[in-house]
Design a protein around this motif. Structure first.
Motif, short mmCIF file in Angstrom:
data_model
loop_
_atom_site.label_atom_id
_atom_site.label_comp_id
_atom_site.label_asym_id
_atom_site.label_seq_id
_atom_site.Cartn_x
_atom_site.Cartn_y
_atom_site.Cartn_z
N ALA A 67 9.77 -0.37 1.19
CA ALA A 67 9.82 0.46 -0.01
C ALA A 67 8.42 0.92 -0.41
O ALA A 67 8.22 2.09 -0.79
CB ALA A 67 10.47 -0.29 -1.16
N ILE A 68 7.44 0.04 -0.31
CA ILE A 68 6.06 0.40 -0.64
C ILE A 68 5.55 1.47 0.31
O ILE A 68 4.96 2.47 -0.12
CB ILE A 68 5.15 -0.85 -0.63
N LYS A 71 4.49 5.28 -0.80
CA LYS A 71 3.17 5.84 -0.52
C LYS A 71 3.28 7.14 0.26
O LYS A 71 2.60 8.12 -0.06
CB LYS A 71 2.33 4.82 0.24
N ILE A 72 4.14 7.19 1.25
CA ILE A 72 4.31 8.39 2.07
C ILE A 72 4.81 9.56 1.23
O ILE A 72 4.34 10.69 1.36
CB ILE A 72 5.29 8.12 3.23
N HIS A 73 5.76 9.29 0.34
CA HIS A 73 6.40 10.34 -0.45
C HIS A 73 5.75 10.57 -1.81
O HIS A 73 6.18 11.46 -2.54
CB HIS A 73 7.89 10.03 -0.63
N ALA A 106 2.59 -4.32 -4.37
CA ALA A 106 2.39 -2.87 -4.46
C ALA A 106 0.97 -2.55 -4.93
O ALA A 106 0.30 -1.68 -4.37
CB ALA A 106 3.42 -2.25 -5.39
N ALA A 107 0.51 -3.25 -5.95
CA ALA A 107 -0.82 -3.01 -6.50
C ALA A 107 -1.91 -3.27 -5.47
O ALA A 107 -2.91 -2.55 -5.41
CB ALA A 107 -1.05 -3.88 -7.74
N ALA A 108 -1.69 -4.28 -4.62
CA ALA A 108 -2.66 -4.59 -3.57
C ALA A 108 -2.79 -3.45 -2.57
O ALA A 108 -3.79 -3.33 -1.88
CB ALA A 108 -2.27 -5.88 -2.85
N GLN A 109 -1.77 -2.60 -2.54
CA GLN A 109 -1.79 -1.44 -1.64
C GLN A 109 -2.03 -0.14 -2.41
O GLN A 109 -1.79 0.95 -1.89
CB GLN A 109 -0.49 -1.37 -0.85
N GLY A 110 -2.49 -0.27 -3.65
CA GLY A 110 -2.85 0.89 -4.44
C GLY A 110 -1.69 1.66 -5.02
O GLY A 110 -1.81 2.84 -5.34
N LEU A 111 -0.56 1.00 -5.20
CA LEU A 111 0.64 1.66 -5.72
C LEU A 111 1.09 0.98 -7.01
O LEU A 111 1.17 -0.25 -7.08
CB LEU A 111 1.75 1.57 -4.67
N SER A 112 1.39 1.78 -8.02
CA SER A 112 1.92 1.20 -9.25
C SER A 112 3.41 0.91 -9.08
O SER A 112 4.07 1.48 -8.22
CB SER A 112 1.68 2.13 -10.44
#
Length: 144
Positions: free
Chosen positions: A22-23, A27-29, A77-83
Protein backbone atom coordinates in the motif's frame (compact mmCIF):
# COMPACT_ATOMS: atom_id res chain seq x y z
CA UNK A 1 -4.89 6.67 -10.83
CA UNK A 2 -5.54 6.04 -7.12
CA UNK A 3 -6.06 9.00 -4.80
CA UNK A 4 -6.97 7.36 -1.46
CA UNK A 5 -5.70 3.93 -0.44
CA UNK A 6 -6.95 2.08 2.64
CA UNK A 7 -4.88 -0.65 4.28
CA UNK A 8 -6.62 -2.43 7.17
CA UNK A 9 -4.31 -3.93 9.77
CA UNK A 10 -4.62 -6.61 12.42
CA UNK A 11 -0.93 -6.49 13.31
CA UNK A 12 -0.11 -9.87 11.73
CA UNK A 13 3.04 -10.53 9.73
CA UNK A 14 1.11 -10.98 6.49
CA UNK A 15 -0.52 -7.60 7.05
CA UNK A 16 2.92 -6.00 7.06
CA UNK A 17 3.33 -7.16 3.45
CA UNK A 18 0.03 -5.48 2.57
CA UNK A 19 1.21 -2.31 4.33
CA UNK A 20 4.44 -2.28 2.31
CA UNK A 21 2.47 -2.76 -0.91
CA UNK A 22 0.00 0.00 0.00
CA UNK A 23 2.85 2.40 0.81
CA UNK A 24 4.57 1.65 -2.50
CA UNK A 25 1.34 2.20 -4.43
CA UNK A 26 0.58 5.41 -2.55
CA UNK A 27 4.03 6.76 -3.38
CA UNK A 28 3.74 5.80 -7.05
CA UNK A 29 0.29 7.36 -7.43
CA UNK A 30 0.78 10.30 -5.08
CA UNK A 31 -2.16 8.94 -3.11
CA UNK A 32 -3.20 9.52 0.47
CA UNK A 33 -2.72 6.48 2.70
CA UNK A 34 -5.29 5.54 5.33
CA UNK A 35 -5.08 2.69 7.79
CA UNK A 36 -7.77 1.06 9.91
CA UNK A 37 -7.78 -1.37 12.81
CA UNK A 38 -11.06 -2.93 13.86
CA UNK A 39 -11.64 -3.60 17.55
CA UNK A 40 -13.85 -6.40 18.82
CA UNK A 41 -16.82 -5.29 20.93
CA UNK A 42 -17.07 -6.48 24.51
CA UNK A 43 -18.70 -9.93 24.57
CA UNK A 44 -21.71 -9.03 26.70
CA UNK A 45 -23.76 -11.97 27.89
CA UNK A 46 -26.55 -12.73 30.32
CA UNK A 47 -23.93 -13.61 32.90
CA UNK A 48 -21.75 -10.57 32.33
CA UNK A 49 -21.21 -10.18 36.08
CA UNK A 50 -18.86 -13.16 36.02
CA UNK A 51 -16.80 -12.01 33.04
CA UNK A 52 -13.09 -12.46 33.81
CA UNK A 53 -12.31 -8.94 32.51
CA UNK A 54 -14.42 -5.88 33.35
CA UNK A 55 -15.96 -4.21 30.26
CA UNK A 56 -13.98 -0.97 30.51
CA UNK A 57 -10.70 -2.83 30.96
CA UNK A 58 -11.50 -4.93 27.87
CA UNK A 59 -12.44 -1.84 25.83
CA UNK A 60 -9.31 0.03 26.93
CA UNK A 61 -7.10 -2.94 25.99
CA UNK A 62 -8.77 -3.24 22.59
CA UNK A 63 -8.25 0.47 21.92
CA UNK A 64 -4.63 0.33 23.06
CA UNK A 65 -3.83 -2.60 20.74
CA UNK A 66 -5.74 -1.11 17.77
CA UNK A 67 -3.99 2.22 18.24
CA UNK A 68 -0.59 0.54 18.36
CA UNK A 69 -1.38 -1.28 15.11
CA UNK A 70 -2.36 1.83 13.15
CA UNK A 71 0.49 3.85 14.64
CA UNK A 72 2.91 1.16 13.44
CA UNK A 73 1.53 1.49 9.90
CA UNK A 74 1.84 5.28 10.03
CA UNK A 75 5.40 5.01 11.39
CA UNK A 76 6.35 2.69 8.51
CA UNK A 77 4.82 5.13 6.04
CA UNK A 78 6.53 8.12 7.66
CA UNK A 79 9.90 6.34 7.46
CA UNK A 80 9.36 6.29 3.71
CA UNK A 81 8.32 9.93 3.52
CA UNK A 82 4.59 9.30 3.26
CA UNK A 83 1.88 10.69 5.52
CA UNK A 84 -0.84 8.40 6.80
CA UNK A 85 -4.21 8.87 8.47
CA UNK A 86 -4.99 6.32 11.18
CA UNK A 87 -8.40 5.20 12.37
CA UNK A 88 -9.74 2.66 14.82
CA UNK A 89 -13.32 1.48 14.97
CA UNK A 90 -15.28 -1.05 17.01
CA UNK A 91 -17.35 -3.51 15.01
CA UNK A 92 -18.77 -6.99 15.29
CA UNK A 93 -17.61 -7.83 11.75
CA UNK A 94 -14.29 -6.44 10.56
CA UNK A 95 -15.20 -6.82 6.88
CA UNK A 96 -18.26 -4.59 7.30
CA UNK A 97 -16.24 -1.97 9.15
CA UNK A 98 -13.60 -1.98 6.40
CA UNK A 99 -16.20 -1.47 3.68
CA UNK A 100 -18.09 1.20 5.64
CA UNK A 101 -14.86 3.07 6.37
CA UNK A 102 -13.72 2.87 2.75
CA UNK A 103 -17.02 4.34 1.57
CA UNK A 104 -17.09 7.06 4.24
CA UNK A 105 -13.52 8.13 3.43
CA UNK A 106 -13.94 8.06 -0.36
CA UNK A 107 -11.30 5.37 -0.78
CA UNK A 108 -10.67 4.14 -4.32
CA UNK A 109 -8.46 1.13 -3.45
CA UNK A 110 -8.33 -1.27 -0.53
CA UNK A 111 -5.07 -3.15 -0.04
CA UNK A 112 -5.34 -6.02 2.41
CA UNK A 113 -3.73 -9.27 3.40
CA UNK A 114 -5.16 -12.52 2.12
CA UNK A 115 -5.67 -13.66 5.70
CA UNK A 116 -4.92 -12.45 9.19
CA UNK A 117 -5.02 -13.74 12.73
CA UNK A 118 -8.17 -15.82 12.47
CA UNK A 119 -6.39 -19.09 11.64
CA UNK A 120 -8.51 -22.21 11.29
CA UNK A 121 -11.75 -20.31 11.90
CA UNK A 122 -11.07 -18.31 8.73
CA UNK A 123 -10.98 -21.53 6.74
CA UNK A 124 -14.39 -22.51 8.07
CA UNK A 125 -16.10 -19.12 8.00
CA UNK A 126 -14.28 -17.41 5.16
CA UNK A 127 -11.61 -14.78 5.60
CA UNK A 128 -12.28 -11.11 6.13
CA UNK A 129 -10.59 -10.48 2.76
CA UNK A 130 -12.98 -12.84 1.03
CA UNK A 131 -15.97 -11.14 2.64
CA UNK A 132 -14.68 -7.70 1.62
CA UNK A 133 -14.20 -8.93 -1.95
CA UNK A 134 -17.71 -10.37 -2.00
CA UNK A 135 -19.46 -7.24 -0.71
CA UNK A 136 -17.53 -4.19 -1.95
CA UNK A 137 -17.71 -2.46 -5.30
CA UNK A 138 -14.28 -0.84 -4.96
CA UNK A 139 -11.04 -2.30 -6.31
CA UNK A 140 -9.34 -4.55 -3.77
CA UNK A 141 -5.73 -5.73 -3.97
CA UNK A 142 -5.12 -8.91 -1.97
CA UNK A 143 -1.52 -9.44 -0.83
CA UNK A 144 -0.30 -12.95 0.01
Amino acid sequence: MFKRILVPTDGSDITSHAVDTAISLAKIHGAQLLTLSVMEPFPYSAVSEIQPVPPQEFIDAQLRVATQRVEAVCATAAAQGLSCRAHTVEALHAWEAIIDHAKAEGVDLIVMASHGRKGFAALLLGSEAQKVLTHVELPVLIVK
